[in-house]
Scaffold this motif. Sequence first.
Motif, PDB file in Angstrom:
ATOM      1  N   SER A 260       6.553  -4.562  -2.292  1.00 39.64           N
ATOM      2  CA  SER A 260       6.543  -4.754  -0.841  1.00 39.64           C
ATOM      3  C   SER A 260       5.443  -3.928  -0.191  1.00 39.64           C
ATOM      4  O   SER A 260       4.711  -4.412   0.685  1.00 39.64           O
ATOM      5  CB  SER A 260       7.902  -4.374  -0.248  1.00 39.64           C
ATOM      6  OG  SER A 260       8.933  -5.141  -0.824  1.00 39.64           O
ATOM      7  N   GLY A 261       5.302  -2.676  -0.622  1.00 37.54           N
ATOM      8  CA  GLY A 261       4.243  -1.843  -0.073  1.00 37.54           C
ATOM      9  C   GLY A 261       2.867  -2.383  -0.397  1.00 37.54           C
ATOM     10  O   GLY A 261       1.947  -2.341   0.439  1.00 37.54           O
ATOM     11  N   GLY A 262       2.701  -2.912  -1.627  1.00 33.69           N
ATOM     12  CA  GLY A 262       1.406  -3.493  -1.986  1.00 33.69           C
ATOM     13  C   GLY A 262       1.065  -4.712  -1.152  1.00 33.69           C
ATOM     14  O   GLY A 262      -0.088  -4.892  -0.739  1.00 33.69           O
ATOM     15  N   LEU A 263       2.060  -5.597  -0.906  1.00 31.60           N
ATOM     16  CA  LEU A 263       1.802  -6.774  -0.074  1.00 31.60           C
ATOM     17  C   LEU A 263       1.439  -6.378   1.354  1.00 31.60           C
ATOM     18  O   LEU A 263       0.514  -6.941   1.956  1.00 31.60           O
ATOM     19  CB  LEU A 263       3.040  -7.677  -0.074  1.00 31.60           C
ATOM     20  CG  LEU A 263       3.376  -8.367  -1.403  1.00 31.60           C
ATOM     21  CD1 LEU A 263       4.677  -9.140  -1.293  1.00 31.60           C
ATOM     22  CD2 LEU A 263       2.246  -9.310  -1.819  1.00 31.60           C
ATOM     23  N   LEU A 264       2.143  -5.419   1.922  1.00 32.89           N
ATOM     24  CA  LEU A 264       1.813  -4.976   3.274  1.00 32.89           C
ATOM     25  C   LEU A 264       0.429  -4.346   3.328  1.00 32.89           C
ATOM     26  O   LEU A 264      -0.338  -4.587   4.269  1.00 32.89           O
ATOM     27  CB  LEU A 264       2.865  -3.977   3.760  1.00 32.89           C
ATOM     28  CG  LEU A 264       4.266  -4.541   4.011  1.00 32.89           C
ATOM     29  CD1 LEU A 264       5.234  -3.413   4.354  1.00 32.89           C
ATOM     30  CD2 LEU A 264       4.237  -5.565   5.145  1.00 32.89           C
TER      31      LEU A 264
END
Length: 465
Positions: free
Chosen positions: A427-431
């Motif tokens: 999730s952090g990578g996508l954001l």
Amino acid sequence: MAAALWALLAALAGPVPGPGPAGAAQVPQVPLLVWSTERSLWAPLAAPAGRVLSEPELRQLLEPGLQRGPRTVLLFLQEQLSLEDFTAFGGVFGNEPNGAFPRLQGALGSAGSALTLPSVAGAAAAALPLTLQRALGSPPPLRLPGGALGGLRLNRSDPESDPGEPTLLLVGLPHGRSGLMGAKEALASNDAVLGVVLQVLQEEQVPYTALFTARRAHEPPSPGGIPGGFGGPRRGLLGVGEGPEPPPPLRWPPQGDPQMLLWARNVSVALRGQQRDLTPKTFGAAAAVDLGGSSWSPREARLVLQYKEVFGETLNITFLLRRSWFPVSGRSWAWLEEIGVTLGGAPPARFRVRGAAAPSPLGWRCGDLGTPGPLLLPLPPLEHSQHWGLRILDLQVQGFNVSGGVFGGASDCAGFFGPGAWMGLISGGLLLGGLLLGGGILLGLRPMDRFDDPRGPPLPVPLGE
């Protein structure tokens, strides 16, 4: 005011009863706070440290200040009180508005003199109204339920110039812990009553001496671990005898220096939906497990737990551990390779253990090892294990380099990259990717100089259009 309450907490938490007979630690005790508008009634170190004050000691300590102080004396008495109430709900370090004692804190901060007694015997606290009556030479205390001062004519005289008649008021703080009111809410409500009484005295400019304590001490924690009365979390981290000692681990061989150790909080097996808890048979005084089938060599350790009359037959649970030298790491490693379950003469159900390796001086530990699960995988032929279930909680096993009959530390099966960690990282990578993409698009925008620059040549527009 924050400094005043912090000094109060330090005084309450500091002097604790010293060593004594075994029964002395069980004497009920409550804290007692005393303050007055008059200065220098008690010396800063008047309170004796290291013991629980009895009724004669308490009277001897309070009597000089009461005789020289204001003639109006108030005793604020609530149902229960303990040191934990101040440490848990005091509201210090800039968090005073969220504490349960803001009015008490303000009174202590503006008091001319104060006295903190962390440990007063419960019997001495219960006899405090009579103790004050004798020390003041006053009539019996006038009881004010809920702090209702309602039209009383209070004594404003100075005891040195005009001693006057002493007035002893017993203010009952009405709120107690119940199912609808928690400890902090009840303490805050009682503190509000205390504030109303002190506000009346301040408005009428009545000098006073006040005492704050409780009718009785904390009730001891119930067997279920829930403390009675006020207090919420109790200071039991360093306590002795808070619960039964865990049973010792299994050791093989039973006599002499052990070569294998195993311990678990719970061992359970299931066959076709029928579950059996083997923990009482495995650990403790009533254990009925046979380790006679176990064997050990420098490279392979086999710990066999044999139980009688489980599912009507003899049940064997086998832990197979291996050790080998790995030249790349330059050290010897040991690992729990598989766990087998056998019932009677049926073929064994075998389960491979994933990630159960550790340097050989250490053992291996896992908080929850079971099937079905990610760490315990069935080995072929699968038809032998498809009806079995195995669950071991807080397992710790060591098959090599056991020294002194105790575990030599353990490598844990818990890893950082679990499902929750992966979800957070993805999730952090996508954001972060979306943020970088949007930033790149914004940085790539270019203005249209022809229309946006007012200093450029005018744009001719034909009149016909």
